[in-house]
Design a protein around this motif. Structure first.
Motif, PDB file in Angstrom:
ATOM      1  N   SER A  49     -32.014  33.570  16.589  1.00  0.00           N
ATOM      2  CA  SER A  49     -30.576  33.672  16.821  1.00  0.00           C
ATOM      3  C   SER A  49     -30.307  34.492  18.077  1.00  0.00           C
ATOM      4  N   GLN A 124     -36.148  24.530   2.770  1.00  0.00           N
ATOM      5  CA  GLN A 124     -34.892  24.871   3.428  1.00  0.00           C
ATOM      6  C   GLN A 124     -34.314  26.164   2.861  1.00  0.00           C
ATOM      7  N   GLN A 125     -34.386  26.283   1.549  1.00  0.00           N
ATOM      8  CA  GLN A 125     -33.848  27.484   0.919  1.00  0.00           C
ATOM      9  C   GLN A 125     -34.606  28.729   1.398  1.00  0.00           C
ATOM     10  N   TYR A 128     -33.677  29.683   4.917  1.00  0.00           N
ATOM     11  CA  TYR A 128     -32.429  30.442   4.976  1.00  0.00           C
ATOM     12  C   TYR A 128     -32.646  31.882   4.501  1.00  0.00           C
ATOM     13  N   ALA A 129     -33.585  32.077   3.610  1.00  0.00           N
ATOM     14  CA  ALA A 129     -33.790  33.414   3.044  1.00  0.00           C
ATOM     15  C   ALA A 129     -34.636  34.311   3.950  1.00  0.00           C
ATOM     16  N   ASP A 691     -23.407  22.711  18.400  1.00  0.00           N
ATOM     17  CA  ASP A 691     -24.685  22.020  18.196  1.00  0.00           C
ATOM     18  C   ASP A 691     -24.674  21.144  16.944  1.00  0.00           C
TER      19      ASP A 691
END
Ligand SMILES: Cc1cc2nc3c(=O)[nH]c(=O)nc-3n(C[C@H](O)[C@H](O)[C@H](O)COP(=O)(O)OP(=O)(O)OC[C@H]3O[C@@H](n4cnc5c(N)ncnc54)[C@H](O)[C@@H]3O)c2cc1C
Ligand code: SF4
Lengths: 763, 338
Positions: A49, A124-125, A128-129, A691
């Motif tokens: 990020s 995916q989970q 995100y974690a 995006d």
């Protein structure tokens, strides 16, 4: 807009339907991520990020607790892969920024971890974690950002050979009767093909199979082998179909070797489908550009001086530039020309090819400036092009192999009814709408590269063609099948085409619009070999003339009058004479002027492209003329394009139907690059804001009403055996300028910075 | 997406029960650990992006039998909350008597989305602010209360100029809500203690100090219907955007006029794309009401609508555009054939 296939004109093939049409519209076509795998693990990327700085560490507690997580790979535990060299530097990669090698972050959205799990959902989970702790530094986002550096492109990258120059620009401009000076700007754009960046890697012993949408299966195979330190013969890349690419799948991205390495480490297949947003940063993009153009002309419109200076953004480590001055300095007759391209380095991912990489931004500048000159001269913009049309490029006087620019203008103008344009800006209205007509030149270099093919002819007349080309929506299956059918004189339904597999004979990257020219020239050559073999078997007891050998079909009636005295080749007898039931030939083809090492390079997955402005004694381009009607709402300033007309000449047209589709898509894309497409940067973070496909605007059906493509007949015997100039990247060149020229005509306001948004109109 | 429990409601009380018990401790509806699922085009989207993380999803579609009716009695329109956008947009009576409603629905999203999406879900759709929708940005007060607002100094072309606060400048993105605002709709809410009705204009909360609280609904409350007095045959929705379809408004206006002999006995204006919540331009209406239709007057009204506008770096244009949209929409309404 007509929906029937266009009738072939002189030097055009049959408009047969696409070979893969039924498979695609019925959903049977299998794209890379559709290929079923045995017991796959699913990978999800974690991307940075921040755009610049360091990773201090990871908090994986929560991620590891997600049920089904198998592995989390970061720079702390990843296999250290070998360096990936740039494709422009003897390698295969689109970037040298290699993630998972150190704690450094070089751009936003760089891969910082890969989570692998039993299911996509768990991966995916867990992704995100994942918590990543960074020490962020202030990034330099783009032009004018603090911390960027600028240097001439010349000397930084091999592809950019020169800043074209001729005569004495300064003096000629100084003396010019009419002058135009203006600055133009184009935004960053992302390809956004429908098919996401997917990669599945399957190991069988020490052999690796990769299912990935790629515009260059040979390049990818060799590049991944190099990064993994294994023999390239152990790597196979398969993609029967590519769901759009537009350049983004042309060079190797870091993800492939990473996924391959994880699959090897886990001892099971691993499948990755990166998200739409990740696609903005794990692959390349079209970088923003700036241009300054100066044109001097005589009152009669003849150019006397032209200067084109440009700046392009690239990443910190990689000197990428599209350098379109090689086209814009050679397009029109002009004795005094100067140019310069510079690269500005910022903290961004490395840009790369995107459909007509040089021509889209550079021709926007030149063709806008030409329109400004037409206004200054009070001259019709079509006539201005006519006055400056040339059979020889002005830099070194090389002849164009063929050039039908004015034929395109004339046929396009007629279809568009250009003569109904009243020259004064703001002079045409209808109700609440200001109407403007604009035009611009389109052009794209004709390029070819070496390729090889295998062709098998069976006694029953069935043909199998194998060549590792790529079907990226360009119609590769169809035109390759047509080339073989025509050469062998069999119905096209009898030809099966196999492409998209690196175990097949090598073909070049499906880029630079070289595919049809290269693959069809090669297939034609190998079909000749097949015919030769059959003829030789018969010559002992047959008396076919050489001329007949060149024209006669297999089991069909001879096609030309000169051959009609000869009997058709009797396939049965030829096979009897040979004593076999199948003839199979492997052959290689390389374009005239290709370097000595072309074939060796071809097998290594490196392209030696020939053509455009870089041939010794000639220059080859396809041309077009584009006409646009724009409507601007007086009150709301909404900009709409009810009509697009493009007339194009590109040598032999293999298939008018697929050609028209390409050019139509190009025109729409070109309009989009004027009015819709732009990647918005948050300069504070050097991050891409829009995006996703809801915010990254591309035209929807309602934006496209009437698109008319005119195929202008042209024959060029100086380019390649197929006589083909590329068209894949022709249609979207110049459209952006034509739209802005039409907006000027509608409103009297010149817009020099893309994209045009309604708030930029001050009417 | 994170794992969640899927519950299929059998009737309204059970749905409400499931929603209320799961979330009793939590007041901010959008953060509630159980969320109703209608068309899912907002909810599932945001769950995939990890913006919304409910532990349970209560599918209310089985209530459609009683909650998707559309009825028009005594000129009052009742729209069930589970009616699909596409069905309502295509309803000939609505097109005739409430064209502004049909227009707001027809001009929204795409046909596929309109086929899925419900009216109740539609009014509760959440902002399109890119920083809100991307969880890798920490600074979003709506998502992480107290963390700041990335949009204030960021790319804010699509953001609001009216009704914002220093904490949040996100735009309320929906279209249909503007028709409900303009026509003084009432929302019927079904909760544990039965049915209550509020004005639609009281449903959404301005961001103020707590942009995370978007509505006055409590967990366990469901929108069951919208009630709209009318008819309003002279009504239009004008939506301006960068492309011609499938995009949210840069600026839009829902306008309804009661015009007699060129005098505006009543004038209603609601604005989309420019405000933090569904927005009624009451100052503008006050200038028009009882007056003859006149260009100068309309310009004054449009100015009044944006008198309090607070633009940011990339959305300055919305003030001028918003005014022109009001003016054009009023002209369209005044000249429409009814
Ligand atoms: C790409 C895209 C483009 C779009 N463009 C537009 C546009 O141009 N204009 C526009 O107006 N909209 C647009 N939308 C938004 C779309 O209209 C909404 O997503 C849709 O209307 C939501 O309805 P739904 O039934 O799917 O809601 P859901 O996603 O099911 O629900 C939305 C929210 O409301 C809650 N909820 C649902 N029903 C009820 C109820 N009865 N009572 C209480 N709470 C409830 C849910 O828990 C959830 O939090 C777009 C959406 C997308 C994805
Ligand atoms: S505008 Fe609102 S939603 Fe967007 S970043 Fe700021 S606080 Fe978050």
């Amino acid at each position: 807009m007509s929906i029937t296939a266009p009738e072939p004109k002189a030097n055009m093939g049959q408009p047969i339907p696409r070979y893969d049409a039924a498979a695609k519209v019925t959903g049977k076509a299998q794209y890379a991520a559709d290929v079923p795998l045995v017991n796959p693990a699913y990978a999800c990327l974690v991307t940075s990020s921040i755009a610049k700085g360091r990773i201090d560490g990871f908090d994986m507690t929560a991620a590891k607790q997600v049920r089904g997580v198998i592995d989390i790979v970061t720079h702390e535990n990843a296999e250290q892969l070998k360096e990936a060299k740039l494709f422009s530097n003897g390698g295969y990669a689109g970037t040298t920024i290699q993630p998972l090698k150190s704690a450094d972050v070089a751009h936003t959205g760089q891969i910082v971890a890969v989570v692998v799990a039993e299911t996509f959902e768990a991966a995916q989970q867990a992704a995100y974690a994942m918590k990543v702790n960074y020490t962020a530094a202030m990034p330099s986002a783009t032009f004018d950002s603090a911390g960027t550096t600028s240097a001439p492109a010349k000397g930084q990258l091999a592809q950019f050979k020169e800043d074209p120059k001729v005569g004495d620009f300064a003096k000629a401009f100084n003396d010019a009767e009419i002058k135009v000076s203006a600055a133009y700007e184009t935004p960053p754009q992302h390809h956004n093909p429908m098919e996401l960046f997917a990669t599945s890697c399957v190991w069988l012993g020490d052999s690796l199979t990769i299912y990935e949408p790629s515009q260059y299966v040979y390049g990818l195979k060799n590049g991944v082998a190099e990064q993994l330190g294994i023999d390239a013969d152990k790597v196979r890349v398969i993609n029967a179909y590519v769901g759009g690419a537009f350049g983004s799948k042309g060079s190797m991205t870091p993800r492939t070797a990473i996924i391959a390495s994880i699959a090897r480490r886990l001892g099971r297949p691993v499948k990755l489908v990166a998200t739409r947003a990740q696609g903005f940063t794990i692959a390349t993009f079209r970088a923003e550009t700036r241009h300054e153009i100066q044109i001097g002309a005589r009152r009669d419109g003849h150019l006397t001086a032209l200067r084109h200076e440009s700046w392009e953004v690239s990443s910190r480590p990689d000197p990428y530039a599209v350098g379109g001055t090689k086209t814009t300095t050679r397009l029109y007759a002009c004795p005094n020309i100067e140019s310069r391209v510079s690269i500005v380095r910022a903290d961004r991912n490395t840009p790369g090819f995107m459909r007509s990489p040089p021509e889209v931004p550079y021709m926007f500048a030149l063709e806008s400036a030409m329109d400004e000159l037409a206004v200054a001269l009070n001259m019709d913009p079509v006539e201005l092009r006519r006055v400056n049309d040339t059979a020889k490029e002005p830099i070194s006087g090389k002849p164009y192999t063929s050039r039908s620019l004015m034929a395109c203008y004339d046929q396009g103008a007629r279809a568009f009814e250009w003569e109904k344009r009243s020259p004064q800006p703001k002079s045409m209205t209808e109700g609440d709408w200001l109407i403007g007509y604009g035009c611009a030149t389109s052009c794209y270099p004709t390029q070819m590269a070496p390729a090889a093919a295998r062709v098998r002819l069976q006694r029953d007349g069935r043909v199998r063609v194998e060549i590792a080309g790529q079907e990226i929506g360009n119609g590769a299956y169809t035109v390759i099948g047509q080339a073989a059918a025509e050469k062998l004189g069999v119905p096209v339904e009898k030809v099966s085409v196999f492409i998209g597999d690196s175990d097949l004979p090598p073909a070049p990257v499906a880029g630079g619009s070289n595919s049809t020219a290269s693959t069809c020239s090669t297939v034609i050559k190998v079909c000749e070999q097949v015919r030769q073999k059959l003829f030789e078997a018969l010559t002992s007891n047959e008396s076919l003339t050489n001329e007949a050998k060149g024209t006669v079909g297999m089991g069909q009636t001879p096609s030309t009058p000169s051959a009609s005295n000869d009997r058709p080749l009797d396939l049965e007898r030829a096979f009897d004479a040979l004593g076999v039931s199948v003839v199979e030939e492997y052959g290689e083809w390389k374009p005239e002027g290709a370097p000595m090492d072309s074939f060796q390079a071809m097998y290594k997955g490196q392209v030696r492209m020939v053509g455009g402005s870089e041939m010794k004694d000639k220059i080859a381009y396809a041309f077009g003329a584009e006409f646009v009607e724009v409507r601007v709402n007086k009150w709301t300033h909404e900009i709409r394009v009810p009509r697009l007309v493009g007339a194009f000449a590109a040598g032999h047209i293999m298939n008018p139907r697929t050609a028209r589709s390409q050019l139509m898509g190009g025109l729409i894309w070109g309009m989009s690059s004027a009015l819709h497409e732009a990647t918005e940067l948050d300069e504070r973070y050097a991050r891409y804001v829009n995006d996703n496909l809801a915010d990254y605007l591309v035209p929807v059906n309602a934006d496209v009403s009437d698109v008319d493509v005119i195929l202008v007949a042209e024959q060029d015997d100086h380019i390649n055996p197929a006589g083909v100039k590329g068209i894949g990247e022709l249609g979207n060149v110049g459209t952006n300028a034509a739209v802005c020229n039409a907006i000027f005509h509608a409103t009297g306001q010149r817009l020099r910075k893309l994209p045009v948004r309604l708030e930029k109109l001050e009417i | 997406m994170r794992p969640f429990v899927y519950q299929r409601a059998s009737d309204a009380p059970s749905a409400i029960q499931n929603l209320a018990t799961a979330t009793a401790a939590n007041n901010v509806l959008t953060e509630a650990s159980a969320q109703p699922l209608a068309g899912g085009t907002t909810l599932i989207d945001l769950m995939k992006l990890d913006v919304m993380r409910p532990k349970a999803v209560v599918d209310i579609n089985p209530l459609a039998a009683s909650w998707s009716n559309v009825s028009l009695d005594d000129d009052n329109l009742r729209l069930g909350a589970l009616a699909r956008m596409s069905d309502v947009a295509a309803n000939p009576e609505i097109q005739q008597h409430y064209p502004v409603i049909a227009d707001t629905l027809k001009l929204a999203a795409s046909p596929q989305l309109r086929n899925m999406a419900s009216l109740g879900g539609n009014v509760l759709q959440r902002t399109r602010c890119s920083y809100f929708r991307d969880v890798s940005y920490h600074n979003c007060n709506k998502r992480n209360p107290g963390s700041g607002c990335a949009a204030l100094e960021g790319f804010n072309r699509s953001h609001a100029v009216l009704g914002t606060s220093e904490q949040c400048i996100a735009t309320y993105p929906g279209d249909f809500a503007q028709a409900l605002m303009a026509l003084d709709a009432t929302v019927e809410i079904t909760g544990r203690s039965g049915v209550r009705k509020i004005r639609f204009s009281d449903l959404h909360k301005r961001p103020g100090e707590s942009p995370q609280a978007e509505t006055t609904l409590s967990p366990g409350e469901l929108i069951s219907a919208f009630l709209i007095p009318g008819p309003w045959p002279r009504s239009v929705y004008l939506k301006v955007r960068d492309r011609q379809s499938y995009e949210f408004a840069l600026a839009s206006a829902a306008v309804a006029l009661d015009l007699q002999d060129e005098v505006m006995r009543d004038a209603r204006i609601a604005l989309g794309g420019v405000a933090a919540v569904p927005w009624r331009a009451r100052e503008a209406e006050a200038i028009l009401k009882g007056q003859k239709f006149d260009d100068a007057l309309i310009d004054r009204a449009a100015d009044a609508a944006f008198a309090d506008a607070r633009p940011h770096r990339h959305n300055v244009f919305k003030v001028a555009l918003g005014k022109r949209v009001i003016s054009r929409a009023l002209h369209q309404a005044a000249t429409m054939e009814i």
